[in-house]
Design a protein around this motif. Structure first.
Motif, PDB file in Angstrom:
ATOM      1  N   UNK A 112      -3.480 -14.291   6.524  1.00 59.05           N
ATOM      2  CA  UNK A 112      -2.567 -15.429   6.707  1.00 59.05           C
ATOM      3  C   UNK A 112      -1.134 -14.931   6.871  1.00 59.05           C
ATOM      4  N   UNK A 113      -0.806 -13.855   6.169  1.00 56.50           N
ATOM      5  CA  UNK A 113       0.550 -13.300   6.290  1.00 56.50           C
ATOM      6  C   UNK A 113       0.805 -12.841   7.723  1.00 56.50           C
ATOM      7  N   UNK A 114      -0.157 -12.143   8.315  1.00 56.04           N
ATOM      8  CA  UNK A 114       0.046 -11.661   9.693  1.00 56.04           C
ATOM      9  C   UNK A 114      -0.040 -12.801  10.703  1.00 56.04           C
TER      10      UNK A 114
ATOM     11  N   UNK B  88       3.979  12.653   7.601  1.00 58.29           N
ATOM     12  CA  UNK B  88       4.870  11.554   7.970  1.00 58.29           C
ATOM     13  C   UNK B  88       4.257  10.725   9.095  1.00 58.29           C
ATOM     14  N   UNK B  89       3.680  11.395  10.090  1.00 65.20           N
ATOM     15  CA  UNK B  89       3.084  10.674  11.221  1.00 65.20           C
ATOM     16  C   UNK B  89       1.913   9.813  10.757  1.00 65.20           C
ATOM     17  N   UNK B  90       1.017  10.407   9.964  1.00 62.82           N
ATOM     18  CA  UNK B  90      -0.144   9.643   9.515  1.00 62.82           C
ATOM     19  C   UNK B  90       0.285   8.550   8.539  1.00 62.82           C
ATOM     20  N   UNK B  91       1.300   8.850   7.714  1.00 66.83           N
ATOM     21  CA  UNK B  91       1.826   7.837   6.804  1.00 66.83           C
ATOM     22  C   UNK B  91       2.434   6.663   7.565  1.00 66.83           C
ATOM     23  N   UNK B  92       3.109   6.956   8.659  1.00 64.34           N
ATOM     24  CA  UNK B  92       3.703   5.897   9.481  1.00 64.34           C
ATOM     25  C   UNK B  92       2.612   5.013  10.078  1.00 64.34           C
ATOM     26  N   UNK B  97      -0.142  -0.119   9.948  1.00 66.46           N
ATOM     27  CA  UNK B  97      -1.394  -0.854   9.819  1.00 66.46           C
ATOM     28  C   UNK B  97      -1.375  -1.793   8.626  1.00 66.46           C
ATOM     29  N   UNK B  98      -0.864  -1.307   7.497  1.00 63.44           N
ATOM     30  CA  UNK B  98      -0.819  -2.152   6.300  1.00 63.44           C
ATOM     31  C   UNK B  98       0.132  -3.321   6.501  1.00 63.44           C
ATOM     32  N   UNK B  99       1.175  -3.121   7.322  1.00 71.08           N
ATOM     33  CA  UNK B  99       2.120  -4.209   7.565  1.00 71.08           C
ATOM     34  C   UNK B  99       1.534  -5.253   8.506  1.00 71.08           C
ATOM     35  N   UNK B 100       0.382  -4.970   9.106  1.00 70.73           N
ATOM     36  CA  UNK B 100      -0.265  -6.013   9.888  1.00 70.73           C
ATOM     37  C   UNK B 100      -0.527  -5.682  11.340  1.00 70.73           C
ATOM     38  N   UNK B 101      -0.082  -4.522  11.830  1.00 75.88           N
ATOM     39  CA  UNK B 101      -0.445  -4.166  13.206  1.00 75.88           C
ATOM     40  C   UNK B 101      -1.928  -3.830  13.231  1.00 75.88           C
ATOM     41  N   UNK B 102      -2.658  -4.327  14.227  1.00 79.17           N
ATOM     42  CA  UNK B 102      -4.104  -4.071  14.243  1.00 79.17           C
ATOM     43  C   UNK B 102      -4.418  -2.666  14.735  1.00 79.17           C
ATOM     44  N   UNK B 103      -3.997  -1.655  13.999  1.00 77.83           N
ATOM     45  CA  UNK B 103      -4.154  -0.274  14.464  1.00 77.83           C
ATOM     46  C   UNK B 103      -5.300   0.462  13.778  1.00 77.83           C
ATOM     47  N   UNK B 104      -5.984  -0.185  12.814  1.00 79.90           N
ATOM     48  CA  UNK B 104      -7.115   0.487  12.194  1.00 79.90           C
ATOM     49  C   UNK B 104      -8.355   0.234  13.038  1.00 79.90           C
ATOM     50  N   UNK B 105      -9.433   0.963  12.731  1.00 78.48           N
ATOM     51  CA  UNK B 105     -10.638   0.839  13.549  1.00 78.48           C
ATOM     52  C   UNK B 105     -11.104  -0.611  13.565  1.00 78.48           C
ATOM     53  N   UNK B 111      -2.498  -5.895   4.950  1.00 79.37           N
ATOM     54  CA  UNK B 111      -2.725  -5.377   3.591  1.00 79.37           C
ATOM     55  C   UNK B 111      -4.135  -5.640   3.087  1.00 79.37           C
ATOM     56  N   UNK B 112      -4.894  -6.516   3.782  1.00 76.23           N
ATOM     57  CA  UNK B 112      -6.253  -6.828   3.345  1.00 76.23           C
ATOM     58  C   UNK B 112      -7.164  -5.623   3.300  1.00 76.23           C
ATOM     59  N   UNK B 113      -6.892  -4.609   4.146  1.00 81.88           N
ATOM     60  CA  UNK B 113      -7.791  -3.448   4.167  1.00 81.88           C
ATOM     61  C   UNK B 113      -7.795  -2.735   2.812  1.00 81.88           C
ATOM     62  N   UNK B 114      -6.711  -2.920   2.040  1.00 79.56           N
ATOM     63  CA  UNK B 114      -6.667  -2.262   0.732  1.00 79.56           C
ATOM     64  C   UNK B 114      -7.728  -2.813  -0.201  1.00 79.56           C
ATOM     65  N   UNK B 115      -8.196  -4.043   0.067  1.00 76.07           N
ATOM     66  CA  UNK B 115      -9.243  -4.624  -0.768  1.00 76.07           C
ATOM     67  C   UNK B 115     -10.627  -4.297  -0.222  1.00 76.07           C
ATOM     68  N   UNK B 116     -10.684  -3.762   0.981  1.00 76.72           N
ATOM     69  CA  UNK B 116     -11.971  -3.491   1.614  1.00 76.72           C
ATOM     70  C   UNK B 116     -12.569  -2.174   1.172  1.00 76.72           C
ATOM     71  N   UNK B 117     -13.843  -1.940   1.533  1.00 76.42           N
ATOM     72  CA  UNK B 117     -14.515  -0.730   1.056  1.00 76.42           C
ATOM     73  C   UNK B 117     -13.973   0.572   1.654  1.00 76.42           C
ATOM     74  N   UNK B 118     -13.282   0.509   2.793  1.00 74.34           N
ATOM     75  CA  UNK B 118     -12.822   1.764   3.399  1.00 74.34           C
ATOM     76  C   UNK B 118     -11.409   2.136   2.965  1.00 74.34           C
ATOM     77  N   UNK B 119     -10.849   1.444   1.965  1.00 78.18           N
ATOM     78  CA  UNK B 119      -9.469   1.689   1.545  1.00 78.18           C
ATOM     79  C   UNK B 119      -9.239   3.141   1.130  1.00 78.18           C
ATOM     80  N   UNK B 120     -10.215   3.721   0.417  1.00 79.00           N
ATOM     81  CA  UNK B 120     -10.051   5.089  -0.070  1.00 79.00           C
ATOM     82  C   UNK B 120      -9.863   6.081   1.060  1.00 79.00           C
TER      83      UNK B 120
END
Lengths: 217, 222
Positions: A112-114, B88-92, B97-105, B111-120
């Motif tokens: 929802x935030x995004x 730095x590059x990977x952290x960026x 991605x955490x800020x909401x750009x759809x850049x993960x697989x 931030x929702x991915x942090x609650x998902x199983x692949x967060x680690x």
């Protein structure tokens, strides 16, 4: 709102609107999201989970995006079903509901935030997070510059990966992982060098001390 | 900027590496902590490359954690840029991605991915880039021969010392799996991971051949 065609597609989750959810400041939305997620994940209480689910759905309704609320579930259901079945088998129904419910609520809330925040505002918010770290040596301006550079590199690299794939196919090498990756990476390095030189030529991104040093020489 | 052709001529001082960082040892030491615009540009482009390799179609496998070239990009970034700039590059990439750009697989993000199983796995990536960057630095300083094998070993060691333990911890925490169950899920990634680490080493050696200055210790220490 769209920076360019490629980047616009990439930043596609945003649904513009005028609701109270859209108007709420980013800091507030992010804060509520963090508190809600931590509470749900840390306390693991069914009552809290139900409350959070109702709260998230209400927020979606307030944003006029209730139809969007199930999209994360549509994407994640195979994982959730697998996890749920395993938990049911390993530790019972309640564990299955709690584990899958917690993940579903947190992911839906985060989306929802995004959905309700313009991408540019999200990125500005990210850069502003670096501001309190300034005494530790963080440089929000250079951080923002690097973030912007990253965004404008993505469409170029996507196009480059597509070109490389096409030329590999033309040579019958579409199954050769080397032929698919090496040219993309080499082009990326060349592109990064060009961009770096262009920035240096304009004196962008260099720290002020460096400029002074150069001026003294 | 209008220069988008990758085949444009390289600048004359491009291969010099230390051209703008000063001559004396003191200047080099001070330059170590300060990234130039060339460094920022490499960081940005490799963050973007990690995003692109994550987005491009991969093979879904295991408990919904899709196999993409994401880990290949992470290892490659660490090997090519060294520990500091690589992390730095990977952290960026991770922050964007955490800020909401759809850049993960799977075009996920937020931030929702942090609650998902692949967060680690995701959270381990900057650390992995730093570790593989350090190990690759050792390899590059010591030897010119057998670099592919040694870089492969460095990537594999990083993967099993950093990425997989963090991934298993994430599965246990977010998925509430027991250790054996999480290990079993994680093991589904092992074959693909070995292949990707090998590919990362092969690609890295090709890039070091094309841009010899990227292997020079002066640049990498930044």
């Amino acid at each position: 709102m769209r920076r360019s065609a490629g980047a616009g597609d990439l930043l596609g989750a945003y649904r513009p609107g005028t609701s109270s959810m859209h108007a709420a400041p980013l800091g507030l939305k992010a804060g509520v999201l963090v508190v809600l997620s931590v509470a749900v994940l840390a306390l693991r209480s069914p009552v809290l989970l139900a409350l959070a689910a109702v709260l998230v759905l209400t927020a979606y309704a307030a944003a006029g995006l209730l139809r969007e609320s199930w999209v994360p579930l549509r994407l994640m259901w195979p994982v959730l079903v697998l996890l749920g079945v395993f938990q049911w088998w390993a530790s019972g129904v309640e564990a299955a509901v709690m584990v899958t419910g917690n993940i579903a609520v947190c992911v839906t809330a985060a989306r929802l935030l995004t959905l309700t925040t313009a991408p540019q505002e999200l990125l500005d918010g990210l850069v502003s997070l670096a501001r309190p770290l300034r005494p530790l040596g963080a440089d929000p301006e250079r951080f923002g510059l690097t973030l912007a550079l990253m965004l404008r590199s993505i469409p170029f690299l996507l196009g480059s990966a597509r070109d490389v794939r096409e030329s590999a196919m033309a040579r019958g090498l579409e199954r050769n992982p080397r032929a698919l990756t090496v040219p993309v990476v080499i082009r990326a390095v060349a592109y990064a060098r060009q961009t770096g030189d262009a920035l240096a030529a304009r004196g962008i991104g260099e720290r002020s001390e460096t400029k002074v040093a150069k001026g003294n020489r | 900027m209008k220069n988008t052709s990758a085949d444009a001529p390289r600048p004359a001082r491009g291969t010099g590496g230390s051209g703008s960082t000063g001559t004396g040892n003191g200047a080099r030491l001070r330059a170590r902590r300060r990234w130039t615009s060339a460094d920022l540009s490499l960081i940005a482009v490799f963050a973007a490359l990690t995003a692109v390799f994550s987005i491009l179609p991969g093979v879904p496998l295991g408990a919904g954690v899709p196999i993409t070239l994401q880990t290949l990009a992470v290892m490659l970034t660490g090997m090519l840029l060294g520990p500091g700039r690589g992390a730095a590059a990977v952290g960026l990439f991770l922050l964007a991605g955490l800020a909401g750009l759809p850049v993960f697989s799977g075009f996920r993000g937020g931030p929702g991915v942090l609650a998902g199983p692949s967060a680690g796995y995701l959270l381990s990536f900057p650390v992995a880039a730093a570790v593989v960057g350090l190990l690759a630095g050792l390899v590059l300083r010591r030897t010119r021969r057998d670099r592919t094998v040694l870089l492969f070993a460095a990537a594999l060691a990083t993967s099993f010392a950093v990425v997989h333990p963090a991934g298993i911890a994430g599965l246990m925490l977010n998925g509430h799996l027991s250790f054996p169950a999480a290990l079993a899920v994680d093991m589904a990634f092992w074959p693909g991971d070995v292949i990707k680490n090998l590919l990362a080493a092969v690609v890295a050696v090709s890039v070091f051949k094309a841009f010899p200055s990227m292997a020079s210790p002066v640049r990498r220490s930044r």
